[in-house]
Design an enzyme around this catalytic site. Structure first.
Site, PDB file in Angstrom:
ATOM      1  N   LYS A 128       3.754 -17.915 -31.370  1.00  0.00           N
ATOM      2  CA  LYS A 128       2.768 -16.929 -30.929  1.00  0.00           C
ATOM      3  C   LYS A 128       2.712 -17.031 -29.415  1.00  0.00           C
ATOM      4  O   LYS A 128       2.265 -18.045 -28.865  1.00  0.00           O
ATOM      5  CB  LYS A 128       1.401 -17.228 -31.555  1.00  0.00           C
ATOM      6  CG  LYS A 128       0.347 -16.209 -31.177  1.00  0.00           C
ATOM      7  CD  LYS A 128      -0.900 -16.434 -32.018  1.00  0.00           C
ATOM      8  CE  LYS A 128      -1.951 -15.367 -31.810  1.00  0.00           C
ATOM      9  NZ  LYS A 128      -2.356 -15.131 -30.447  1.00  0.00           N
ATOM     10  N   LYS A 300       4.704 -14.227 -41.109  1.00  0.00           N
ATOM     11  CA  LYS A 300       4.663 -12.840 -41.592  1.00  0.00           C
ATOM     12  C   LYS A 300       5.428 -12.758 -42.912  1.00  0.00           C
ATOM     13  O   LYS A 300       6.506 -13.362 -43.032  1.00  0.00           O
ATOM     14  CB  LYS A 300       5.335 -11.898 -40.574  1.00  0.00           C
ATOM     15  CG  LYS A 300       4.644 -11.875 -39.215  1.00  0.00           C
ATOM     16  CD  LYS A 300       5.426 -11.096 -38.160  1.00  0.00           C
ATOM     17  CE  LYS A 300       4.710 -11.200 -36.814  1.00  0.00           C
ATOM     18  NZ  LYS A 300       5.532 -10.721 -35.690  1.00  0.00           N
ATOM     19  N   CYS A 429       2.523 -51.964  -0.948  1.00  0.00           N
ATOM     20  CA  CYS A 429       2.116 -50.568  -0.789  1.00  0.00           C
ATOM     21  C   CYS A 429       3.345 -49.678  -0.623  1.00  0.00           C
ATOM     22  O   CYS A 429       4.179 -49.932   0.252  1.00  0.00           O
ATOM     23  CB  CYS A 429       1.214 -50.444   0.440  1.00  0.00           C
ATOM     24  SG  CYS A 429       0.848 -48.725   0.858  1.00  0.00           S
ATOM     25  N   CYS A 432       3.297 -48.146   3.169  1.00  0.00           N
ATOM     26  CA  CYS A 432       3.474 -48.902   4.412  1.00  0.00           C
ATOM     27  C   CYS A 432       4.117 -50.267   4.190  1.00  0.00           C
ATOM     28  O   CYS A 432       4.377 -50.986   5.149  1.00  0.00           O
ATOM     29  CB  CYS A 432       2.134 -49.058   5.130  1.00  0.00           C
ATOM     30  SG  CYS A 432       1.015 -50.206   4.323  1.00  0.00           S
TER      31      CYS A 432
HETATM   32  S1  IVH Z   1       2.411  -9.833 -34.647  1.00  0.00           S
HETATM   33  C1  IVH Z   1      -0.179  -6.525 -36.716  1.00  0.00           C
HETATM   34  N1  IVH Z   1       3.709 -11.756 -33.473  1.00  0.00           N
HETATM   35  O1  IVH Z   1      -1.220 -12.279 -30.820  1.00  0.00           O
HETATM   36  C2  IVH Z   1      -0.049  -7.750 -35.925  1.00  0.00           C
HETATM   37  N2  IVH Z   1       1.668 -11.078 -32.509  1.00  0.00           N
HETATM   38  O2  IVH Z   1      -3.875 -12.751 -31.875  1.00  0.00           O
HETATM   39  C3  IVH Z   1       1.020  -7.656 -34.901  1.00  0.00           C
HETATM   40  N3  IVH Z   1       1.111 -12.258 -30.444  1.00  0.00           N
HETATM   41  O3  IVH Z   1      -2.251  -8.953 -30.720  1.00  0.00           O
HETATM   42  C4  IVH Z   1       1.083  -8.861 -34.087  1.00  0.00           C
HETATM   43  N4  IVH Z   1       2.896 -13.521 -30.361  1.00  0.00           N
HETATM   44  O4  IVH Z   1      -0.748  -9.864 -28.810  1.00  0.00           O
HETATM   45  C5  IVH Z   1       2.621 -11.002 -33.440  1.00  0.00           C
HETATM   46  N5  IVH Z   1       5.008 -13.410 -32.490  1.00  0.00           N
HETATM   47  C6  IVH Z   1       3.924 -12.648 -32.481  1.00  0.00           C
HETATM   48  C7  IVH Z   1       2.977 -12.767 -31.480  1.00  0.00           C
HETATM   49  C8  IVH Z   1       1.847 -11.957 -31.521  1.00  0.00           C
HETATM   50  C9  IVH Z   1       1.776 -13.196 -29.756  1.00  0.00           C
HETATM   51  C10 IVH Z   1      -0.201 -11.739 -30.025  1.00  0.00           C
HETATM   52  C11 IVH Z   1      -0.356 -10.253 -30.107  1.00  0.00           C
HETATM   53  C12 IVH Z   1      -1.483 -10.048 -31.064  1.00  0.00           C
HETATM   54  C13 IVH Z   1      -2.231 -11.321 -30.923  1.00  0.00           C
HETATM   55  C14 IVH Z   1      -3.129 -11.619 -32.098  1.00  0.00           C
END
Ligand code: IVH
Length: 705
Positions: A128, A300, A429, A432
């Protein structure tokens, strides 16, 4: 917050009031974070408040507000950019914090889909990215629009800015006619550091962290400023598409990669919670060396047909979740241990770290305290960190508590390089070369070089000009270092001859790099202004070991004038009258007294003090007028809330009137000043029969003094 989800003891009224407060706090935090790129809450605190809001709403669904924070994503767009209505809403992600939450996520997905525990259900797991999300709209292979998330429905049009980012292609070959690519704009650690260095060199304030720097850079009304900022982009999702990209999440991301987008190579396919958590652990271990900030792992559902069936709740998809990293702790490599020499000669070891973000701040140094701390021993020689020592090359866990200097919490012995050696703490030190002995009972080694040690001298000079000391405008730590390096200032007295030496003639301050007519004149004026200076500031500014700000105040009040103070210090050999008088000051012990006497013994340190004093007109300290002060010599304790003055003000005022201010009530207390909320101290004072006044009573008592 203890456990934000514990709401079982709330009454309905309390719940309604708390929901109103949460809506207000979270709205303000959202605006600060998204709208102004200046967060007011840490991510962990924000998440905790959001969780609490959700928990209260779950228990009292009828109390859910129209402006509930759980219905909002981000913040409404700022003025200045045109608005973009997202064809497909840009959503947020639900959060998982514990391992158990990941299994729960999998169970809820299965339940929704009616899948048994044995049915195959693969997920992708990917970092993330901690940046800001961006939606890129391509029509017939051309980038036509770029928009920030805004509140999820309406974002800001930042097309011109997005075009300046190298990772964002402006044309695509073989893409669907309509394709909205979504992903994260971010800044790498290296680029962030150099941007901040440039900011500082230009006299601008640095960004707090790479996320703020990225947001501040993308949301520039002048796209040329964005062009000069090193932004990057990872693609990880999509919005409107005229034809499906693929059948699975993994293949769709692969397709985006083939179209020319940068996709994250730490994306893996996992067959269930166990593998997801293993991948999470792997990413967490690599977090420090990625070179950019991530704050968790996103899981996901891989099958896009299942994603479509699962759909969305009001602001988050049912098919994805963000597994956040625990706050304020991070693993990184300790590259080197360096020794800094302080103004009193203390050798302080500092860990130079591979930069890592801890609680939203990039950390590249941590304190290692002293020799024993590195060896795994605490102040009483007890084992700390289970006795593990700290070595160069070690993999260490760092943490920040509040605003304090980061510390090392733990060492991973499994990752210790085979050829590593225990750290050999220097006994000379490093600046120095003088011996740096460790006195019995002292935790630190100290350079014995005194004024021949350049590090001690420059640190003493920095202390001299610091805020509570001479506080000379235009002469900060950076300038002092430069002047010292060029031999313009070697000791405090030199500051007061700077104008004579560099105000005119061959070499002039105004001709130095970074200076001009105006700034040079301002500095000379600021220095002139400080020739007249209160006694307590001078005593503090001398930087004598063990003499801090409050001791300097005590000494100033006791001696009253520079000449009396100076005379006493130079004649206070142990057991003399002056020595006994010094020790008689409440708050001065033998250690401080010895340190003062040593500083004023004949020698180079005393000579430097005398040279300084010759340039000053030291103002006498206001000695408390005991004849009219009703509190002179009395011990006063303040407790509860004071409404007309701060605690510090109250204390200073009482001390100026000759009182001693104590922190706790005892039989020695003469007077308790108790504001609203006073608790145990007021009870104790009552038990002991101590006179107690409220704030107004106190003010009336000292009125006119
Ligand atoms: S998927 C429908 N994948 O995290 C959801 N988001 O806290 C689509 N983000 O708004 C988001 N890395 O700005 C996704 N690998 C990633 C991500 C990611 C960062 C952010 C994104 C999102 C926020 C949610």
């Amino acid at each position: 917050m203890a456990d934000p989800t514990r709401v079982d003891e709330l009454s309905e009224d309390e719940a309604a009031a708390e929901l109103a407060r949460l809506a207000e706090t979270l709205l303000a935090a959202n605006t600060a974070y998204h709208g102004q790129d200046a967060p007011t809450l840490s991510d962990a605190d924000y998440d905790a408040l959001k969780q609490r809001n959700l928990a209260i709403e779950a228990r009292f669904p009828d109390l859910k507000r129209a402006d509930s924070p759980s219905e909002q994503v981000g913040a409404a767009p700022a003025d200045g950019f045109s608005k973009v209505h997202h064809a497909v809403r840009m959503l947020s992600l639900g959060n998982a914090f514990e391992t158990e939450d990941v299994a729960e996520f999998d169970r809820s997905v299965r339940k929704y889909l009616g899948l048994g525990a044995e049915a195959a259900l693969p997920y992708t797991a990917e970092p993330k990215i901690d940046g800001l999300s961006l939606s890129l709209r391509y029509e017939n292979g051309r980038l036509v629009q770029a928009a920030t998330r805004g509140d999820g429905a309406v974002g800001e049009n930042v097309t011109a800015n997005a075009r300046t980012i190298d990772d964002i292609p402006t044309t695509l070959q073989g893409a669907p006619d309509i394709l909205e690519v979504r992903g994260e704009v971010y800044m790498s650690h290296a680029d962030f550091e150099s941007l901040n260095a440039r900011q500082e060199a230009a006299g601008k304030s640095p960004f707090a962290n790479p996320r703020n720097a990225a947001a501040g850079s993308l949301r520039q009304l002048d796209a040329e400023i964005t062009r000069a900022r090193p932004l990057r982009f990872f693609a990880y999702a999509w919005g409107e598409v005229s034809a499906p990209l693929a059948d699975t999440q993994q293949a769709a991301i692969q397709r985006l990669g083939d179209l020319g987008f940068t996709v994250n190579d730490l994306t893996a396919l996992c067959d269930g919670p166990e593998e997801m958590i293993a991948h999470y652990a792997m990413i967490e271990q690599r977090r420090a060396t990625l070179g950019y900030d991530i704050d968790g792992v996103v899981y996901k559902v891989n099958d896009l047909a299942l994603q479509a069936r699962l759909g969305f709740r009001s602001t988050t998809p049912r098919w994805a979740i963000a597994h956040k990293f625990p706050a304020e702790l991070a693993w990184t490599r300790l590259e080197r241990i360096e020794i800094q020499v302080g103004r009193t000669g203390a050798l302080s070891p500092v860990a130079r770290l591979q930069p890592v973000t801890v609680g939203g701040v990039v950390v590249s140094n941590a304190t290692l305290h002293n020799e024993d701390y590195i060896a795994g021993r605490g102040a009483k020689s007890e084992e700390i960190r289970g006795g593990k020592d700290i070595r160069e090359g070690d993999w260490v866990q760092v943490y920040r508590a509040g605003d304090v200097i980061p510390k090392v919490a733990d060492v991973d012995l499994d990752k210790r390089p085979a050829d590593s050696k225990p750290y050999d703490f220097p006994d000379t030190c490093p600046e120095c070369g003088s011996p740096a002995p460790r006195e019995p009972g002292d935790a630190v080694r100290r350079c014995s070089g005194g004024l021949i040690c350049p590090a001690q001298v420059v640190e003493k000079l920095k202390h001299f000009v610091s805020r509570a000391a001479f506080d000379i405008e235009g002469l900060g730590a950076k300038q002092v270092e430069q002047f010292y390096r060029d031999c313009w200032i070697k000791e405090p007295a030199d500051i007061f001859t700077l104008k004579k030496r560099y105000g005119s003639g061959m070499q002039q301050l105004k001709n130095r790099e970074g200076w001009g007519d105006k700034s040079a004149a301002n500095l000379f004026a600021a220095i002139e202004e400080k020739r007249r200076i209160p006694l307590n500031r001078v005593i503090f500014a001398l930087g004598i070991r063990h003499v801090g700000e409050s001791s300097a105040n005590l000494l100033a009040r006791h001696y009253g004038s520079w000449s009396v103070f100076h005379g006493a210090m130079t004649s206070a050999s142990p057991d003399s009258d002056a020595w006994n008088d010094l020790l008689g000051i409440d708050g001065v012990g033998e250690v401080m007294a010895q340190s003062l006497v040593t500083a004023f013994e004949l020698g180079p340190e005393r000579d430097a003090i005398d040279r300084l004093a010759a340039h000053l007109s030291v103002q006498d300290a206001a000695r408390p007028d005991t004849s009219s002060s009703p509190v002179a010599g009395k011990t006063v304790v303040f407790t509860g809330t004071l409404e007309k003055m701060t605690r510090a003000e109250a204390k200073a005022r009482a001390e100026a009137l000759g009182a001693k201010v104590a922190g706790s009530v005892s039989s020695k207390t003469d007077l308790l000043v108790a504001g609203p909320g006073a608790g145990s101290k007021a009870r104790k004072a009552a038990e002991l029969g101590i006179e107690t006044l409220d704030e107004d009573g106190w003010l009336a008592m000292i009125d006119g003094l």
